[in-house]
Structures are given as structure tokens and as C-alpha cells.
Design a protein around this motif. Sequence first.
Motif, short mmCIF file in Angstrom:
data_model
loop_
_atom_site.label_atom_id
_atom_site.label_comp_id
_atom_site.label_asym_id
_atom_site.label_seq_id
_atom_site.Cartn_x
_atom_site.Cartn_y
_atom_site.Cartn_z
N VAL A 131 0.82 -1.22 0.00
CA VAL A 131 0.00 0.00 0.00
C VAL A 131 0.85 1.27 0.00
CG1 VAL A 131 -1.91 -1.15 1.17
CG2 VAL A 131 -0.19 0.07 2.53
N GLY A 132 2.17 1.11 0.12
CA GLY A 132 3.05 2.30 0.15
C GLY A 132 2.87 3.12 1.41
N LEU A 133 2.82 2.44 2.54
CA LEU A 133 2.58 3.13 3.81
C LEU A 133 3.76 4.04 4.15
CD1 LEU A 133 0.69 3.35 6.30
CD2 LEU A 133 2.06 1.53 7.34
N ASP A 134 3.44 5.28 4.47
CA ASP A 134 4.45 6.25 4.87
C ASP A 134 3.98 6.91 6.17
OD1 ASP A 134 6.47 8.07 5.11
OD2 ASP A 134 5.80 9.37 3.47
N ILE A 135 4.58 6.48 7.28
CA ILE A 135 4.12 7.01 8.57
C ILE A 135 4.59 8.44 8.80
CG2 ILE A 135 4.03 4.72 9.62
CD1 ILE A 135 6.69 5.33 10.99
N ALA A 136 5.41 8.97 7.90
CA ALA A 136 5.87 10.35 8.05
C ALA A 136 4.72 11.35 7.97
CB ALA A 136 6.93 10.67 6.99
N VAL A 137 3.62 10.95 7.33
CA VAL A 137 2.48 11.87 7.22
C VAL A 137 1.87 12.15 8.60
CG1 VAL A 137 1.95 11.10 4.89
CG2 VAL A 137 0.85 9.97 6.83
N LEU A 138 2.17 11.30 9.58
CA LEU A 138 1.61 11.51 10.92
C LEU A 138 2.13 12.80 11.54
CD1 LEU A 138 1.76 7.89 12.41
CD2 LEU A 138 -0.27 9.16 11.69
N TRP A 139 3.36 13.16 11.25
CA TRP A 139 3.89 14.41 11.82
C TRP A 139 4.08 15.48 10.74
CZ3 TRP A 139 6.25 9.65 12.86
CH2 TRP A 139 7.25 9.25 11.98
N SER A 140 3.30 15.33 9.68
CA SER A 140 3.30 16.36 8.64
C SER A 140 2.62 17.62 9.17
CB SER A 140 2.58 15.85 7.40
OG SER A 140 2.30 16.90 6.51
N GLY A 141 3.26 18.75 8.95
CA GLY A 141 2.69 20.02 9.43
C GLY A 141 1.35 20.32 8.80
N LYS A 142 1.18 19.94 7.55
CA LYS A 142 -0.08 20.21 6.86
C LYS A 142 -1.21 19.38 7.47
CE LYS A 142 -2.02 20.53 2.19
NZ LYS A 142 -1.78 20.29 0.75
N ALA A 143 -0.93 18.11 7.78
CA ALA A 143 -1.95 17.25 8.40
C ALA A 143 -2.36 17.80 9.76
CB ALA A 143 -1.42 15.83 8.52
N TRP A 144 -1.37 18.20 10.57
CA TRP A 144 -1.69 18.76 11.88
C TRP A 144 -2.51 20.04 11.73
CZ3 TRP A 144 -1.34 16.78 16.58
CH2 TRP A 144 -0.53 15.65 16.77
N GLU A 145 -2.20 20.82 10.70
CA GLU A 145 -2.95 22.06 10.47
C GLU A 145 -4.41 21.75 10.16
OE1 GLU A 145 -2.98 25.73 7.22
OE2 GLU A 145 -1.16 24.50 7.48
N PHE A 146 -4.63 20.74 9.30
CA PHE A 146 -6.00 20.34 8.99
C PHE A 146 -6.71 19.81 10.24
CE2 PHE A 146 -4.83 19.78 4.33
CZ PHE A 146 -5.63 20.83 3.92
N GLY A 147 -5.98 19.01 11.02
CA GLY A 147 -6.59 18.45 12.22
C GLY A 147 -6.99 19.51 13.22
N ILE A 148 -6.10 20.49 13.45
CA ILE A 148 -6.41 21.57 14.39
C ILE A 148 -7.56 22.42 13.88
CG2 ILE A 148 -5.51 23.68 15.43
CD1 ILE A 148 -2.75 22.31 15.47
N GLN A 149 -7.58 22.66 12.57
CA GLN A 149 -8.68 23.43 11.99
C GLN A 149 -10.01 22.69 12.14
OE1 GLN A 149 -8.11 24.39 7.87
NE2 GLN A 149 -10.15 25.28 7.63
N LEU A 150 -9.98 21.38 11.95
CA LEU A 150 -11.19 20.58 12.08
C LEU A 150 -11.70 20.61 13.53
CD1 LEU A 150 -13.22 18.59 10.83
CD2 LEU A 150 -11.62 16.76 11.35
N LEU A 151 -10.80 20.48 14.48
CA LEU A 151 -11.21 20.50 15.88
C LEU A 151 -11.72 21.89 16.28
CD1 LEU A 151 -8.35 18.39 17.51
CD2 LEU A 151 -10.71 17.70 17.08
N SER A 152 -11.11 22.93 15.75
CA SER A 152 -11.58 24.29 16.07
C SER A 152 -12.98 24.54 15.51
CB SER A 152 -10.59 25.33 15.53
OG SER A 152 -10.54 25.28 14.11
N GLU A 153 -13.26 23.96 14.33
CA GLU A 153 -14.60 24.10 13.76
C GLU A 153 -15.63 23.26 14.51
OE1 GLU A 153 -14.41 23.15 9.65
OE2 GLU A 153 -13.03 24.78 9.13
N ALA A 154 -15.17 22.19 15.14
CA ALA A 154 -16.10 21.31 15.87
C ALA A 154 -16.38 21.82 17.28
CB ALA A 154 -15.54 19.90 15.93
N TRP A 155 -15.57 22.76 17.76
CA TRP A 155 -15.76 23.25 19.14
C TRP A 155 -16.21 24.71 19.13
CZ3 TRP A 155 -15.79 20.33 23.36
CH2 TRP A 155 -15.85 20.97 24.59
N PRO A 156 -17.22 25.06 19.89
CA PRO A 156 -17.97 24.21 20.83
C PRO A 156 -19.01 23.36 20.10
CG PRO A 156 -18.83 26.43 20.91
CD PRO A 156 -17.64 26.47 19.97
N PRO A 157 -19.39 22.24 20.70
CA PRO A 157 -20.41 21.38 20.07
C PRO A 157 -21.73 22.13 19.92
CG PRO A 157 -19.35 20.26 21.92
CD PRO A 157 -18.92 21.69 21.97
#
Length: 577
Positions: free
Chosen positions: A333-359
Amino acid sequence: MTTTCRREAAESPSESSGTSTPPPAPERGTGAAERSRKRRGWALLIVAAIVISAVAAGIGRGQVIKSEGAGSLFDFFAAAASPRLDAEFLALTGTAMLTTLAYAVLGTALSLVIGLIGGVLSSQAWWASGVRSRRGRRLAGWGLARAVLVVPRGIHEVVWGLFFLVVFGIDPIVAVLAIGIPFGAVTAKVFSELLDETGRKPYTALLAAGSSKWSAMLYGLLPPALPDLISYGFYRFECAIRSAAILGLVGAGGLGFQLALSFQTLRYPEIWTLLFALILLSVAADYWSSLVRSARARGRRRSRDGGGVRRDPLLTASLVFGAVLIALSAWWVGLDIAVLWSGKAWEFGIQLLSEAWPPSVGGTGVSGLLMLAGVTLAMSIVAITIAFGLGALFAVPASTPAQGRDHVERGAVARIARTAAMLASRFVLVVLRAIPPPVWALLLLFVMYPGILPGAIALAVYTTGVLGRLMAESVDNLDARPLRAIRATGASASKVFCYGVIPAAAPRFVAYGLYRWEVTIRETVVVGVVGAGGLGLLLDHQIGSFNYAGALTTLATLILLTLVVDVTSAAIRRSVR
């Protein structure tokens, strides 16, 4: 799963240590009467819940069946006789099959790592050792460790998959994390129970000798529990194949993705080719898991007979093969665990959590959310009721003929018929649980109007395959000596079954059914996604419309509902011990 039920079936009331005389007879009678009243109370509540859920599902009222869809359903099953078998599509199916297998292998590997660490840290054995003055702190630590596992366990892998798709995009890490995190939490719960059930004398001896907790756990507690841990790991692998296919339906690739494309264009021959590939994978995983469990059972019998504990070559070969599979799967599958600490991924994750809060409750309001929670609960109750009945019916014919020779049939013709019935029953159960619930739901929507009932029946069909297997194993594991004793009195096969098999297996059946109810309440999400209603459908709409605040509230409601079901199930299990 298996361990939880086995532990509860094995537990029995015991006298308090340190008393030289038994309790007075009136107290025993009072305790028995109290238990009987509790059981009757739970029985009445269960019957009432089933009736209310059946009414809510539309059974006995309103129009449920679409007669015009019968032709489409017939065409679908008729296409099973002529699947698409040209070289081009077979190559596509083979590629998708390997992708699904790779996701299952990698997801299982991650879940076992999480399960082993989480299982140790959430076990009573880990927190029970220490100075007595810190008992309160140790209890708080144990409770915190158990609580941390509740959230990932309560969220279905499809929801995790949708979340990680937003964060990482279309990437192999999505399916691996979506399977590994919730499966890891479930595995940690089971592993902790396995460790708590294992004898602690070597563990406590090492602690008393000055060893650290980790050393004592590694050398004193894990080795005797290892066969059970490995056996359960293979069971999770079988489950991971189905989960990998379900994740494909929401865009993670593999057989599920190809199934979704073929369903959209109603290409029935293609669907059957893909389903046969999925069934083949499930049968292979089930066979592998059965071989490992049989090897473990043989080792236990040798140990009980005084033959000592020997390393099983099949188990060793399976572990080596599993390690090779992990490496090949990561390459495929071409697994690359480096994406876990990718700055872009973290940016998307933080943005998603900020949009989800407050419920936010959103347009449904609190009353609407509670109503959908009731719909989800009703769907799960109807599903587990149907699955429990069908699973119990399949359990005895799907059990091994070895038990049948002890307490049912003795003639050669009867044994041949018994073996044929066993193989047929097991094949049916494999097919039922190999096809994911969303696929069953899509098929049922050909002939049923959208709502609770098609979702409940889809879950029931799938859960029947799981429950039937677990119940058959419980019949296999019955002590044959009481059954032979009943047979020796001249009792007929039907009497042996009624007075020997059913009373002995019933508590385990109930325990398995209640545990699967806990799982089914989470599975309602996957059939809700395809239009069966409940919180799953609402969650799908909220994620599709980027209403993450509302989705967070729905997820919290689903987790709370799961906790209510878990607590209720545990209370019922305690009352029937």
C-alpha cells in the motif's frame, strides 16, 4: 470477546474465606429469592424493550415492503451464477483484494500494539501491586486508564475513517489508523481481562524479589497469558478484514471501494465477483484462526494431562508469517508514517477540531437528538434479538462432530449427516459475517422502504454470522462428561440436548448475545450511513455538510448511548450468573 464471556461463565458465587461454617439456610434462601426476582425483573424489561423496539421499527404497522423491488433483488441473486470473470476485472479484483488484506494486516498490527500497552496499563494486576497507603491513587489510575479507552472504543471505525480522510486525504494511513485505534481500544479491554484472569503467583514473586513492574509483567504474567492473547489477535484479524471492506465503502480503497462503484451502477456480476473475493478472504482468515485456536486447545490438554508446556510449531509459524505479512502489506500500500507528523496534516486536524468546538445541537434540537438516539437503540435491540435467535439455531449444527459423537449421534450414517450439517452451517455463517452490514442494508433497500427495519435486519444478518460462530464454539467447549452420563442412563438424543446441552450452553449464549449488543449499538452507524436512519444517518449528513460542531454532539450522544448499553449489559450479565 471470547475471553469476556468465558470469564463470566466461569465465575460462580463462593463462600467467604475464613468462615468455618456455612451461612445459615435462611440467608441462602433469601439470596436465591433476591436473584430470582432480579432475573424476572430483567426478563420483563427485556421483553418490554423488544416489543417497544419492534413497534418503533414498524413491525406490524405501516407499509414496509416494496413489492416492485422484488425483481431487482431476484436479478441480483441470479447474477451470483454468472459473476464477471474476464481477465481485466479479475486483475482489478485481485489488486483490491490484496489492498483490503494489507489494510487488515496493518490495522491489526497497530491494534495489537495499542491493545498490549493499554491492556497492561488498564489491568487490575498492574495497579494492584504497590504500597497499601497509595490504594486510592492506584484506584484512580486504574479508573483513568479504563476511561481513556472508552472514547476510541465507542466510535466506529467508519467515523474514524471519515475524520482521518479530512485530515490526511486519500492515504493508506487513513485505513490503518481507522482500524487500529478502535480495535486497539477493544483489544486493550480484552487483554486486560485476560491478564487479570491469569495466575499472579510468578508475577507477585518477581515483584517481591525486587523486579520492576514491567519486568515482572514481561516475565511473570505475559508468558502464561500469551496463547490467549495470540488467539484473540487472530480473531481481531478476521474482524479487521470486514472493517477494511467497510472502510472501502467510504473511500479508503480496496474491495469495499470497488463494491461501492459497482453498486452505484448496479453491475450485479461485478458485485458478486467482489463479494466472492471478500468471502474467500474471510474463509481463509477464519480457517487460519481456527487452526491457531485448535493448537492452543491441544496445548492445554497436554498440559492438563501432565505432558508439560511445549512450543507449538503452528503458532510459531503463524507469528513468523504474520511478521512477513506486515512488511509486505506496508510495501504493497506504500505506507508512509511520516504523514503523521506532517505540518499540513496537523494544520488540517487543528482546523477541524476548532470548527467542531464548541459542540452544537443544530437544527434537530435536544428532543430530536434524543429521538434519534431512541431510534438507534431500537434498531440495535431488534437486530440483536433476531441475531440471537438465529445464532442459537445455527450453533448446534455448526459445532464439531466430536461433540456429537459424545451426546447426540453414534451411527456412521448419522456422523456423516452431522458432518455435512456442520460444514453447511459453518459456510452459511461465514458468508453472513463476511458481507459487511452496509452491503446487506443496500440489498434490503431493494425491497424495503428506508427506515429502522432494513437497518436492523442488515445488522441482524451480519451479527447472526458472528454469534452463530461464537455459540458453536461454546457448544464445542462443553464438558462432555455430564453429557455422556446422561446418555448412559438411556436418554434419547433429544433429551440429552434439552437437559444437557441447553442448560450448560445457555449462560454463555446470553453472555455472547449481550456483548454483541454492545457491539451492535456501534455498528448502527454503518447502516445509518446508507440511509437506515438513526444517529448514523444524522452523522453522515452532518459530516457531508461540514457541520463538524453538530457531528461532535452526535458522536458524544452515541458514546453516551454506548456507555448506557455497556452498563445495562454488565448488570444483566451479573444477574444471570
